[in-house]
Design a protein around this motif. Structure first.
Motif, PDB file in Angstrom:
ATOM      1  N   PRO A 172      -0.010   4.727  -3.051  1.00 24.78           N
ATOM      2  CA  PRO A 172      -0.254   4.143  -4.372  1.00 24.78           C
ATOM      3  C   PRO A 172      -0.758   2.706  -4.213  1.00 24.78           C
ATOM      4  O   PRO A 172      -0.465   2.032  -3.230  1.00 24.78           O
ATOM      5  N   SER A 173      -1.482   2.237  -5.219  1.00 22.92           N
ATOM      6  CA  SER A 173      -2.040   0.885  -5.132  1.00 22.92           C
ATOM      7  C   SER A 173      -0.988  -0.195  -5.298  1.00 22.92           C
ATOM      8  O   SER A 173      -1.219  -1.355  -4.940  1.00 22.92           O
ATOM      9  N   SER A 174       0.197   0.169  -5.822  1.00 19.99           N
ATOM     10  CA  SER A 174       1.319  -0.772  -5.869  1.00 19.99           C
ATOM     11  C   SER A 174       2.587   0.003  -5.575  1.00 19.99           C
ATOM     12  O   SER A 174       2.618   1.239  -5.631  1.00 19.99           O
ATOM     13  N   PRO A 218       6.396   0.123 -10.755  1.00 19.27           N
ATOM     14  CA  PRO A 218       6.344  -0.759 -11.923  1.00 19.27           C
ATOM     15  C   PRO A 218       7.067  -2.080 -11.725  1.00 19.27           C
ATOM     16  O   PRO A 218       6.763  -3.056 -12.398  1.00 19.27           O
ATOM     17  N   ARG A 219       8.002  -2.140 -10.796  1.00 21.21           N
ATOM     18  CA  ARG A 219       8.715  -3.386 -10.549  1.00 21.21           C
ATOM     19  C   ARG A 219       7.995  -4.284  -9.550  1.00 21.21           C
ATOM     20  O   ARG A 219       8.416  -5.395  -9.286  1.00 21.21           O
ATOM     21  N   ASP A 220       6.939  -3.768  -8.957  1.00 22.88           N
ATOM     22  CA  ASP A 220       6.200  -4.550  -7.967  1.00 22.88           C
ATOM     23  C   ASP A 220       4.718  -4.263  -8.155  1.00 22.88           C
ATOM     24  O   ASP A 220       4.191  -3.292  -7.637  1.00 22.88           O
ATOM     25  N   GLN A 266      -1.348   7.349  12.242  1.00 22.80           N
ATOM     26  CA  GLN A 266      -1.281   7.643  10.806  1.00 22.80           C
ATOM     27  C   GLN A 266      -2.226   6.707  10.068  1.00 22.80           C
ATOM     28  O   GLN A 266      -2.253   5.511  10.312  1.00 22.80           O
ATOM     29  N   PHE A 267      -2.984   7.291   9.135  1.00 21.14           N
ATOM     30  CA  PHE A 267      -4.015   6.577   8.376  1.00 21.14           C
ATOM     31  C   PHE A 267      -3.660   6.679   6.902  1.00 21.14           C
ATOM     32  O   PHE A 267      -3.694   7.755   6.318  1.00 21.14           O
ATOM     33  N   GLU A 268      -3.265   5.551   6.278  1.00 24.65           N
ATOM     34  CA  GLU A 268      -2.890   5.504   4.855  1.00 24.65           C
ATOM     35  C   GLU A 268      -3.936   4.709   4.105  1.00 24.65           C
ATOM     36  O   GLU A 268      -4.135   3.528   4.385  1.00 24.65           O
ATOM     37  N   ILE A 269      -4.591   5.342   3.128  1.00 22.94           N
ATOM     38  CA  ILE A 269      -5.623   4.656   2.360  1.00 22.94           C
ATOM     39  C   ILE A 269      -5.169   4.456   0.910  1.00 22.94           C
ATOM     40  O   ILE A 269      -4.528   5.330   0.321  1.00 22.94           O
ATOM     41  N   ASN A 270      -5.483   3.303   0.373  1.00 23.08           N
ATOM     42  CA  ASN A 270      -5.119   2.938  -0.990  1.00 23.08           C
ATOM     43  C   ASN A 270      -5.863   3.832  -1.988  1.00 23.08           C
ATOM     44  O   ASN A 270      -7.096   3.896  -1.986  1.00 23.08           O
ATOM     45  N   ARG A 271      -5.126   4.509  -2.840  1.00 18.86           N
ATOM     46  CA  ARG A 271      -5.725   5.466  -3.772  1.00 18.86           C
ATOM     47  C   ARG A 271      -6.683   4.804  -4.756  1.00 18.86           C
ATOM     48  O   ARG A 271      -7.635   5.439  -5.226  1.00 18.86           O
ATOM     49  N   ALA A 272      -6.420   3.549  -5.087  1.00 26.38           N
ATOM     50  CA  ALA A 272      -7.277   2.874  -6.071  1.00 26.38           C
ATOM     51  C   ALA A 272      -8.713   2.742  -5.586  1.00 26.38           C
ATOM     52  O   ALA A 272      -9.627   2.538  -6.388  1.00 26.38           O
ATOM     53  N   LEU A 273      -8.935   2.878  -4.275  1.00 24.37           N
ATOM     54  CA  LEU A 273     -10.286   2.762  -3.734  1.00 24.37           C
ATOM     55  C   LEU A 273     -11.160   3.956  -4.097  1.00 24.37           C
ATOM     56  O   LEU A 273     -12.392   3.840  -4.127  1.00 24.37           O
ATOM     57  N   TYR A 274     -10.565   5.108  -4.349  1.00 24.57           N
ATOM     58  CA  TYR A 274     -11.377   6.320  -4.487  1.00 24.57           C
ATOM     59  C   TYR A 274     -10.989   7.213  -5.661  1.00 24.57           C
ATOM     60  O   TYR A 274     -11.668   8.203  -5.924  1.00 24.57           O
ATOM     61  N   MET A 275      -9.917   6.880  -6.397  1.00 23.70           N
ATOM     62  CA  MET A 275      -9.505   7.738  -7.500  1.00 23.70           C
ATOM     63  C   MET A 275      -8.889   6.926  -8.630  1.00 23.70           C
ATOM     64  O   MET A 275      -8.433   5.798  -8.431  1.00 23.70           O
ATOM     65  N   PRO A 285       3.701  -1.164   5.102  1.00 22.40           N
ATOM     66  CA  PRO A 285       5.049  -0.568   5.055  1.00 22.40           C
ATOM     67  C   PRO A 285       5.151   0.835   5.656  1.00 22.40           C
ATOM     68  O   PRO A 285       6.180   1.489   5.516  1.00 22.40           O
ATOM     69  N   TYR A 286       4.103   1.304   6.326  1.00 23.45           N
ATOM     70  CA  TYR A 286       4.117   2.674   6.851  1.00 23.45           C
ATOM     71  C   TYR A 286       3.838   2.663   8.346  1.00 23.45           C
ATOM     72  O   TYR A 286       2.710   2.443   8.771  1.00 23.45           O
ATOM     73  N   ALA A 287       4.876   2.921   9.138  1.00 23.25           N
ATOM     74  CA  ALA A 287       4.702   2.929  10.585  1.00 23.25           C
ATOM     75  C   ALA A 287       4.341   4.306  11.120  1.00 23.25           C
ATOM     76  O   ALA A 287       3.975   4.435  12.291  1.00 23.25           O
TER      77      ALA A 287
END
Length: 295
Positions: free
Chosen positions: A176-178, A181-183, A245-254, A224-226
């Motif tokens: 997720p991009s954040s 809701p608390r952060d 492991q490859f984690e991509i920010n969803r806001a970049l593509y969706m 935060p993802y090892a």
């Protein structure tokens, strides 16, 4: 649109090239979006909420690897139904009617957070079920989905290791991009997880990070993802088996709220192909087990 079926047939597949050109293997364990009807009848949440735990479209972002000569494995079942990036029996006894096997791991941090092999929550700690599940239900999911998935992944890596003397698994995920809701602080573009340098030789992480930065992305390492169970369990660089492991920010593509592709989708997919080509340029000798991580 996501379809719902009583049976998952097949539960996953491996897209294989006509000719395998190198030791790269790609895996998308959390992009599944086929929700069994029996599961939808058990949950107290609507489908939109459940889908927020998916790595939506990640298998499509990496689809070009097949035409480049590398296999791509992907799950069709959703991670909130059974999560193959956990130990096989990370289970919360409070979720079930009946006794769990004595070998179940009931005390892991992931179980405590509600994110075991059979998850208790999705999203911002929203409870999936309104009542306890039969323990046999959880065990059936593990036997019919989790174990066959890992048998196939292990076979794929074993064959690659045999044919090329090494294997490099890229475990493909989205974030997720954040944090919730608390952060609302925005996250970076990509987080690479190599279990703090233990799941692959440094040259693998460095190659991917450099390629991404050259393309203009911000890149983090291990926070935060090892890397989850797959990265930790399969990564054994001194034997020639590397996992990143490859984690991509969803806001970049969706569009995260509407769960549809955004204008940036094609660009991100093209950039991933560039990164894959950069990885493919690594000499096989750099990955073989005769080397050590310190070299």
């Amino acid at each position: 649109m996501t379809d719902s079926f009583d049976e998952l047939d097949p539960p996953f597949d491996v897209l294989e090239p006509a000719t395998v050109l190198g030791p790269l293997v790609f895996n998308s364990p959390h992009s599944g979006s086929v929700y069994p009807q029996s599961f939808l009848e058990q949950t107290r949440l609507d489908l939109v909420t459940l889908r927020r735990s998916e790595d939506t479209f990640v298998d499509e972002l990496f689809a070009s690897v097949v035409e480049r000569g590398y296999p791509l494995m992907r799950a069709f079942f959703p991670r909130c139904y059974v999560d193959v990036n956990r130990e096989p029996y990370e289970l919360d006894p409070r979720m079930f009617d009946g006794r769990l096997p004595s070998y179940a791991n009931t005390r892991s941090m992931r179980v405590a957070g509600g994110l075991g092999t059979v998850a208790r929550v999705v999203g911002d700690a929203q409870e999936i079920y309104g009542r306890r599940l039969p323990v046999d239900d959880a065990l059936r999911r593990i036997e019919t989905l989790y174990k066959p998935y890992h048998r196939t992944l292990r076979r794929l890596l074993t064959c690659t290791l045999r044919d090329f003397g090494s294997a490099l698994l890229i475990d493909c995920h989205s974030m997720p991009s954040s944090a919730g809701p608390r952060d609302e602080r925005p996250r970076g573009d990509v987080v690479l997880g190599d279990r703090y340098g233990t799941s692959c030789f440094p040259i693998v992480s460095e190659t991917v990070e450099t390629a991404l930065r050259d393309l203009g992305y911000t890149v983090g390492r291990n926070k935060p993802y090892a890397g989850g169970f797959i990265t930790e369990h399969y990564g054994s660089p001194t034997t020639g088996l590397h996992v990143l492991q490859f984690e991509i920010n969803r806001a970049l593509y969706m569009d995260e709220r509407r769960q549809i592709r955004a204008a940036g989708f094609e660009r991100v997919a093209a950039d991933i192909a560039v990164v894959v080509d950069r990885l493919a340029e690594l000499p096989l000798e750099e990955l073989k087990p005769c080397r050590t991580a310190a070299e």
